[in-house]
Design a protein around this motif. Structure first.
Motif, short mmCIF file in Angstrom:
data_model
loop_
_atom_site.label_atom_id
_atom_site.label_comp_id
_atom_site.label_asym_id
_atom_site.label_seq_id
_atom_site.Cartn_x
_atom_site.Cartn_y
_atom_site.Cartn_z
N HIS A 19 0.82 -1.21 0.00
CA HIS A 19 0.00 0.00 0.00
C HIS A 19 0.85 1.26 0.00
O HIS A 19 0.78 2.06 -0.92
CB HIS A 19 -0.97 -0.02 1.18
CG HIS A 19 -1.85 -1.23 1.16
ND1 HIS A 19 -2.83 -1.40 0.21
CD2 HIS A 19 -1.87 -2.34 1.93
CE1 HIS A 19 -3.42 -2.58 0.41
NE2 HIS A 19 -2.85 -3.16 1.44
N GLY A 20 1.69 1.41 1.03
CA GLY A 20 2.49 2.62 1.15
C GLY A 20 3.37 2.87 -0.07
O GLY A 20 3.41 3.97 -0.62
N TYR A 21 4.08 1.83 -0.48
CA TYR A 21 5.01 1.97 -1.60
C TYR A 21 4.41 1.49 -2.92
O TYR A 21 5.14 1.26 -3.89
CB TYR A 21 6.31 1.21 -1.33
CG TYR A 21 7.26 1.89 -0.37
CD1 TYR A 21 7.70 3.19 -0.61
CD2 TYR A 21 7.74 1.24 0.76
CE1 TYR A 21 8.59 3.82 0.26
CE2 TYR A 21 8.63 1.85 1.64
CZ TYR A 21 9.04 3.14 1.38
OH TYR A 21 9.93 3.77 2.24
N ALA A 22 3.09 1.33 -2.95
CA ALA A 22 2.47 0.77 -4.15
C ALA A 22 2.72 1.61 -5.39
O ALA A 22 2.85 1.09 -6.50
CB ALA A 22 0.97 0.60 -3.91
N GLU A 23 2.81 2.93 -5.21
CA GLU A 23 2.94 3.83 -6.37
C GLU A 23 4.39 4.06 -6.78
O GLU A 23 4.65 4.65 -7.82
CB GLU A 23 2.29 5.19 -6.05
CG GLU A 23 0.82 5.10 -5.64
CD GLU A 23 -0.05 4.51 -6.74
OE1 GLU A 23 0.15 4.90 -7.91
OE2 GLU A 23 -0.88 3.64 -6.44
N VAL A 24 5.30 3.65 -5.96
CA VAL A 24 6.71 3.86 -6.30
C VAL A 24 7.43 2.51 -6.25
O VAL A 24 7.01 1.61 -5.54
CB VAL A 24 7.40 4.81 -5.29
CG1 VAL A 24 6.90 6.22 -5.47
CG2 VAL A 24 7.20 4.34 -3.87
N ASP A 25 8.48 2.37 -7.02
CA ASP A 25 9.13 1.06 -7.03
C ASP A 25 10.44 1.05 -6.26
O ASP A 25 11.22 0.13 -6.35
CB ASP A 25 9.33 0.57 -8.46
CG ASP A 25 10.22 1.49 -9.26
OD1 ASP A 25 10.65 2.52 -8.69
OD2 ASP A 25 10.47 1.20 -10.43
N ALA A 46 3.95 7.42 1.55
CA ALA A 46 2.91 8.40 1.86
C ALA A 46 2.35 8.12 3.25
O ALA A 46 2.42 6.99 3.73
CB ALA A 46 1.81 8.31 0.82
N PRO A 47 1.81 9.16 3.90
CA PRO A 47 1.27 8.95 5.25
C PRO A 47 0.25 7.81 5.26
O PRO A 47 -0.64 7.77 4.42
CB PRO A 47 0.58 10.27 5.58
CG PRO A 47 1.28 11.27 4.74
CD PRO A 47 1.67 10.54 3.48
N PHE A 48 0.43 6.86 6.16
CA PHE A 48 -0.50 5.74 6.24
C PHE A 48 -0.50 5.21 7.66
O PHE A 48 0.51 4.73 8.15
CB PHE A 48 -0.08 4.62 5.26
CG PHE A 48 -0.90 3.37 5.40
CD1 PHE A 48 -2.24 3.35 5.06
CD2 PHE A 48 -0.34 2.20 5.91
CE1 PHE A 48 -3.01 2.20 5.21
CE2 PHE A 48 -1.10 1.04 6.05
CZ PHE A 48 -2.44 1.04 5.70
N ASP A 75 9.00 13.15 6.86
CA ASP A 75 8.34 12.39 5.78
C ASP A 75 8.38 10.89 6.05
O ASP A 75 8.41 10.07 5.13
CB ASP A 75 8.97 12.72 4.43
CG ASP A 75 10.46 12.44 4.42
OD1 ASP A 75 11.02 12.14 5.51
OD2 ASP A 75 11.07 12.52 3.35
N ALA A 76 8.37 10.52 7.32
CA ALA A 76 8.43 9.09 7.67
C ALA A 76 7.19 8.64 8.44
O ALA A 76 6.63 9.38 9.24
CB ALA A 76 9.67 8.82 8.52
N ASN A 77 6.76 7.41 8.16
CA ASN A 77 5.77 6.72 9.00
C ASN A 77 6.56 5.90 10.00
O ASN A 77 7.46 5.14 9.61
CB ASN A 77 4.92 5.76 8.17
CG ASN A 77 4.09 6.47 7.12
OD1 ASN A 77 3.25 7.31 7.44
ND2 ASN A 77 4.33 6.15 5.85
N ILE A 78 6.20 6.01 11.26
CA ILE A 78 6.93 5.25 12.28
C ILE A 78 5.92 4.49 13.14
O ILE A 78 5.03 5.08 13.73
CB ILE A 78 7.78 6.19 13.17
CG1 ILE A 78 8.77 6.97 12.30
CG2 ILE A 78 8.52 5.39 14.25
CD1 ILE A 78 9.47 8.09 13.02
N VAL A 79 6.08 3.17 13.13
CA VAL A 79 5.21 2.34 13.96
C VAL A 79 6.07 1.71 15.05
O VAL A 79 7.13 1.14 14.77
CB VAL A 79 4.52 1.23 13.12
CG1 VAL A 79 3.72 0.30 14.03
CG2 VAL A 79 3.63 1.83 12.05
N THR A 80 5.63 1.85 16.28
CA THR A 80 6.36 1.28 17.42
C THR A 80 5.48 0.24 18.11
O THR A 80 4.34 0.53 18.47
CB THR A 80 6.73 2.39 18.43
OG1 THR A 80 7.47 3.40 17.75
CG2 THR A 80 7.58 1.82 19.57
#
Lengths: 111, 152
Positions: free
Chosen positions: B60-66, B90-92, B133-138
């Motif tokens: 999902h997050g990187y679906a649009e970029v390779d 992208a924000p997710f 510009d980062a998503n961070i999950v802890t």
């Protein structure tokens, strides 16, 4: 990840080994679809050699269950090891499928 | 790409955004788990959470970029396991996803949301934040709170 496919009488037996995750489940889905398209209506997933399954792997099992339900087919799961069983349990999937301790019992339940 | 931190109880692993890279992370987590004395059961649960999170990011997050990378760190802080997963997609916020249906019959059953459900179920706590510009999950999980000890 290797997926063995074997036929006994008219039952298709899928035996995935190693990891069934987002990287490997598309191959199982492809093999499964080919098998169902060829008219197979009795199927066993033998997980005795499966170390790991994620939601991507469960998706393929659910897909098989849905398709076989539509055509009055039969499906059973065999040989779930502890980690794999926990994933099925957390998803509520143990209530959806016939789960047998081993392949022989699974074959009886789809006979 | 594997980098050991100075702290013996910590691991850092950077993945390319490819689903096939997850198995190598799992091996690294297994090795780290052995070194830091975690049970095989706990290591399995940590790997399942990481796999589900990272698969979501890649699909999902990187679906649009390779291209893009995902950074994972794992630390055993005196019995509290802290996993941090960081990406620049992208924000997710996966915690916005609704709980899956675990009850209905096979015809109505859907698979969506099951991965996130595993994370919520297995973790003691899950936090999401967007930083620059980062998503961070802890994810935090106590060594003494594995599901197996509760249901077996």
């Amino acid at each position: 990840m290797t997926i063995h496919l074997e036929h006994r009488d008219s039952v298709a037996i899928f035996r995935p080994t190693g990891r069934l995750d987002s990287a490997s489940s598309p191959e199982l889905e492809r093999m499964l679809t080919a098998e169902l398209d060829a008219g197979t209506s009795r199927l066993v997933f033998d997980f005795a050699d499966l170390d790991y399954i994620s939601s991507a792997g469960l998706r393929v099992v659910l897909l098989a269950g849905k398709k076989l339900r539509t055509c009055q087919g039969k499906l059973a799961l065999a040989g779930l090891r502890e980690n794999v069983r926990e994933v099925f349990s957390m998803s509520g999937f143990l209530a959806l499928f016939a789960v047998a301790p081993n392949l022989e019992e699974a074959l009886k339940s789809v006979a | 790409m594997i980098e050991r931190l100075a702290m013996p109880n910590a691991l850092k692993h950077t993945l390319p955004c490819q689903l096939t890279a997850i198995a190598a992370l799992a091996q690294d987590i297994e090795r780290w788990g052995d070194e830091t004395g975690l049970s095989a059961k706990l290591v399995f649960e940590l790997n399942l959470m990481l796999d589900e999170l990272i698969t979501n990011i890649i699909e999902h997050g990187y679906a649009e970029v390779d291209k893009g990378t995902i950074e994972v760190s794992a630390e055993n802080d005196a019995g509290l396991i802290v996993l941090v997963v960081r990406d620049n997609a992208a924000p997710f916020n996966l915690l916005d996803l609704s709980e899956p249906d675990l009850e209905s019959d096979i015809e109505e059953r859907e698979i969506g949301g099951l991965g996130v459900h595993f994370v919520r179920l297995l973790a003691d706590s899950v936090q999401y934040r967007r930083e620059a510009d980062a998503n961070i999950v802890t994810i935090r999980k106590s060594v003494n709170a594995t599901l197996s000890q509760e249901d077996e």
